[in-house]
Design a protein around this motif. Structure first.
Motif, mmCIF file in Angstrom:
data_model
loop_
_atom_site.group_PDB
_atom_site.id
_atom_site.type_symbol
_atom_site.label_atom_id
_atom_site.label_comp_id
_atom_site.label_asym_id
_atom_site.label_seq_id
_atom_site.Cartn_x
_atom_site.Cartn_y
_atom_site.Cartn_z
ATOM 1 N N ASN A 183 5.121 -27.628 -10.077
ATOM 2 C CA ASN A 183 4.369 -26.375 -10.108
ATOM 3 C C ASN A 183 5.197 -25.329 -10.843
ATOM 4 O O ASN A 183 6.144 -24.766 -10.285
ATOM 5 C CB ASN A 183 4.039 -25.919 -8.684
ATOM 6 C CG ASN A 183 3.099 -24.726 -8.656
ATOM 7 O OD1 ASN A 183 3.239 -23.789 -9.443
ATOM 8 N ND2 ASN A 183 2.142 -24.752 -7.741
ATOM 9 N N THR A 184 4.853 -25.065 -12.079
ATOM 10 C CA THR A 184 5.666 -24.194 -12.931
ATOM 11 C C THR A 184 5.784 -22.780 -12.361
ATOM 12 O O THR A 184 6.867 -22.180 -12.364
ATOM 13 C CB THR A 184 5.062 -24.131 -14.347
ATOM 14 O OG1 THR A 184 4.932 -25.460 -14.852
ATOM 15 C CG2 THR A 184 5.944 -23.329 -15.275
ATOM 16 N N LYS A 185 4.693 -22.231 -11.864
ATOM 17 C CA LYS A 185 4.736 -20.872 -11.308
ATOM 18 C C LYS A 185 5.605 -20.822 -10.057
ATOM 19 O O LYS A 185 6.368 -19.873 -9.848
ATOM 20 C CB LYS A 185 3.319 -20.389 -11.004
ATOM 21 C CG LYS A 185 2.475 -20.133 -12.247
ATOM 22 C CD LYS A 185 1.104 -19.581 -11.889
ATOM 23 C CE LYS A 185 0.275 -19.299 -13.140
ATOM 24 N NZ LYS A 185 -1.076 -18.776 -12.802
ATOM 25 N N SER A 186 5.502 -21.848 -9.226
ATOM 26 C CA SER A 186 6.328 -21.893 -8.022
ATOM 27 C C SER A 186 7.804 -21.995 -8.375
ATOM 28 O O SER A 186 8.660 -21.393 -7.722
ATOM 29 C CB SER A 186 5.925 -23.080 -7.139
ATOM 30 O OG SER A 186 4.626 -22.908 -6.627
ATOM 31 N N LYS B 299 9.092 -18.563 -9.383
ATOM 32 C CA LYS B 299 9.305 -17.711 -8.203
ATOM 33 C C LYS B 299 10.553 -18.141 -7.439
ATOM 34 O O LYS B 299 11.296 -17.315 -6.916
ATOM 35 C CB LYS B 299 8.076 -17.761 -7.306
ATOM 36 C CG LYS B 299 6.842 -17.078 -7.895
ATOM 37 C CD LYS B 299 5.648 -17.173 -6.961
ATOM 38 C CE LYS B 299 4.421 -16.497 -7.570
ATOM 39 N NZ LYS B 299 3.224 -16.625 -6.680
ATOM 40 N N SER C 78 11.389 -26.759 -16.652
ATOM 41 C CA SER C 78 11.222 -25.492 -15.929
ATOM 42 C C SER C 78 12.537 -25.022 -15.330
ATOM 43 O O SER C 78 12.925 -23.852 -15.472
ATOM 44 C CB SER C 78 10.182 -25.658 -14.810
ATOM 45 O OG SER C 78 8.904 -25.919 -15.345
ATOM 46 N N GLU D 67 14.329 -21.566 -16.527
ATOM 47 C CA GLU D 67 14.394 -20.438 -15.599
ATOM 48 C C GLU D 67 15.843 -20.055 -15.301
ATOM 49 O O GLU D 67 16.231 -18.887 -15.408
ATOM 50 C CB GLU D 67 13.657 -20.772 -14.300
ATOM 51 C CG GLU D 67 12.158 -20.996 -14.456
ATOM 52 C CD GLU D 67 11.411 -19.762 -14.928
ATOM 53 O OE1 GLU D 67 11.932 -18.642 -14.759
ATOM 54 O OE2 GLU D 67 10.305 -19.915 -15.469
#
Length: 590
Positions: A385-388, A391, A439, A443
């Motif tokens: 889950n890229t958005k997770s 975050k 990811s 990040e």
């Protein structure tokens, strides 16, 4: 030049040029006081880029030590002994903060002088803390060197010789006529700026020196002649109760990290932060140094800092592991290679942040790591889950600071026919094995670059990345992507002193094999059991992979085939690719 305002302080028989930062009278009187101390061949202008940032929180002062800048320049070498320089520093401390304790931030010979000062009687009454950058206590250094030579094991001799090689220039500095003439001839602003840019990438615009640089280079050589030989031959280590933060730079051209091994035996309140930075940190990474000093000063003033874990993990209570003060993030940390890597890094003193889709498993790993005396925190994370993931990286930065080491380990396996696999199986495989690694690297890599203090990213690929197989085509593709991405990212991040390693294990028995899906298999359970049994008999355990990961971080390796079959396959694919293609036709479950 920065906004410095001069006043004079009388030291031990000399006039010292001291400076306050900012317009006199504008500083709030109740702010803590910070004194900045330069080394060779600098003056107070060393701090031009650091002082403005510290001045946002503190009353900031600096001074030109005797023989430098605008201060008096005694002719005799004996006038530069460390006990005399400590007397000068006490005079400045009384002048800038007569009724309170002052925080010292010092670099190079300024740090050497400050060590002499904090181990002198009366230091506890005048000094609140000491941030030491690229300058050891010479008595501690002499004790360390003599201890290494007294027990001439290969490791001890190697460390001693490494430091001797790094300090070889000091022998040249002991020769008055020759070394003086050298710096008279070549000691220009431009030459020194280019030297700093060449050896550690110092931005040329950051290296702004005072007008006395050439004279400071020559006169400052008296520091070496007055102190080096005597201190190293007859060390007299004394304790200090002043809180000390050692900022250790792995790429220090003059000082090897090993020389700080015994500081804890004399400094009762010691913290250590280590990064892949160079010797002239105030020029090269002023933002990092200012933030580090601020965090430490805040923790001393208030009992905690705005990022408490960052300083807490740097506290040295005994013989320090080489990763003390560092933060490591590991995904897939609930079992197998991820769990063993967490244990290995914790053994070396790193704080560990452990992520896994199975939170309970990550918590179990964290409990074991805490038992090793380090901070450990578990988080639930689905790396697909890229958005997770984004975050999660923000949460790590906010709660723990910027990671020094990231191990993108989370992964799954898919075997069997590429044609028989479902779209869902293929999408999930690439989302976890490749996109998850991308990811994590992106990040945390961005955070490392922004901080400017280096770091290391480890990505788990596989021997399957360079060993084609009819039964592992999709898995091999995902891991080949990890391998090539890691090689490319390594090139991109090299200028930022961020290492990237691709780890390529072969047959390692973890719970991944027990959970592998076999697309197109007539009896998937039986096939899985047979393969898992083979891996179990192979008995190459995850802790051995973790040891190779630690070694790769130490040596900044690019690609690490782990098992013997991985090393063999790596070379076969490079030099005899036709043999790999023939071997690829064999069935995995035969």
């Amino acid at each position: 030049m920065a906004d410095w305002h001069r006043f004079n302080v009388t030291g031990d028989g000399v006039e010292l040029a001291a400076f306050s930062y900012g317009t006199p009278g504008e500083s709030t009187p109740d702010k803590p006081v910070v004194l900045l101390v330069h080394g060779w061949p600098d003056s107070h202008h060393l701090w031009d880029l650091v002082a403005p940032q510290l001045a946002e929180h503190y009353r900031v002062y600096a001074y030109d030590t005797r023989g430098f800048g605008e201060s008096d320049r005694p002719e005799e070498v004996a006038a530069y002994r460390l006990d005399t320089l400590a007397t000068d520093m006490f005079a400045v401390l009384r002048a800038v903060n007569p009724d309170g304790k002052t925080h010292i931030v010092a670099h190079d010979w300024g740090s050497v002088q400050a060590w002499e000062t904090v181990t002198t009687d009366g230091a506890d009454d005048a000094i609140a803390s000491f941030t030491s950058v690229s300058g050891p206590n010479l008595d501690f250094l002499g004790e360390w060197a003599q201890g290494k030579l007294a027990k001439p094991t290969p490791g001890n001799v190697g460390q001693a010789l490494s430091q001797v090689a790094s300090s070889a220039y000091t022998a040249f500095f002991q020769v008055p006529v020759v070394s003086d003439a050298f710096f008279r001839t070549f000691g220009s602003d431009k030459a020194w700026s280019e030297f700093l840019h060449l050896i550690e990438g110092t931005p040329r615009e950051n290296a702004q020196f005072g007008p006395t640089l050439r004279d400071d280079m020559v006169n400052g050589l008296k520091l070496y002649r007055a102190n080096i030989r005597g201190k190293l031959a007859r060390p007299n280590p004394r304790p200090t109760r002043v809180p000390v933060l050692e900022v250790v730079n792995d790429h220090d051209i003059a000082l090897r990290p090993a020389i700080y091994q015994r500081t804890h035996t004399h400094a009762e309140n010691l913290w250590r932060k280590r990064s892949t930075t160079g010797h002239w940190l105030p020029y090269t990474n002023p933002d990092y140094l200012a933030a580090t000093a601020t965090e430490f000063i805040e923790s001393v003033e208030n009992g905690s800092s705005s990022k408490p874990n960052s300083i807490d993990r740097a506290h040295v209570t005994g013989p320090a592991g080489e990763l003390i003060g560092k933060l490591a993030v590991i995904t897939g940390a609930g079992s197998g290679i991820g769990r063993e890597t967490a244990y290995a890094l914790a053994e070396l003193g790193a704080e560990v942040v452990l992520a896994d889709i199975d939170l309970d498993a990550a918590k179990d790993t964290a409990t074991e790591c805490k038992g090793k005396g380090v901070l450990a925190t578990a988080y639930k994370l689905d790396v697909s889950n890229t958005k997770s993931y984004a975050k999660f990286a923000e949460k790590v930065r906010d709660n723990h600071g910027v990671a020094d080491i990231v191990v993108n380990n989370a992964g799954i396996a898919l075997a069997g026919s590429a044609l028989a696999a479902t779209d869902e199986q293929v999408d999930r495989l690439f989302a976890i094995n490749l996109r998850g690694v991308v990811s994590g690297s992106r990040e945390f890599g961005r955070q490392m670059v922004e901080r400017g203090a280096g770091g290391h990213i480890v990505n788990l690929a596989s021997a399957a990345a360079f060993t084609p197989s009819r039964d592992l085509g999709l898995y091999s593709a995902s891991k080949a992507g990890v391998l090539m991405f890691s090689e490319s990212l390594r090139a991109e991040l090299a200028e930022h002193k961020i290492g990237v390693t691709a780890i390529c294990p072969g047959i390692v028995h973890t719970n991944i094999t027990a959970n592998t899906q076999f697309a197109g298999a007539a009896d998937e359970a039986a096939t899985r059991a047979k393969v898992d049994g083979f891996y179990a008999k192979r008995n190459f355990t995850p802790d051995r992979v973790a040891a190779d990961i630690v070694a790769a971080i130490r040596k900044n390796k690019a690609v690490v085939p782990v098992t013997p079959e991985a090393e063999f396959g790596y070379r076969v694919y490079r030099f005899f690719p036709w043999a790999s293609r023939i071997g690829a036709r064999q069935k995995l479950a035969n």
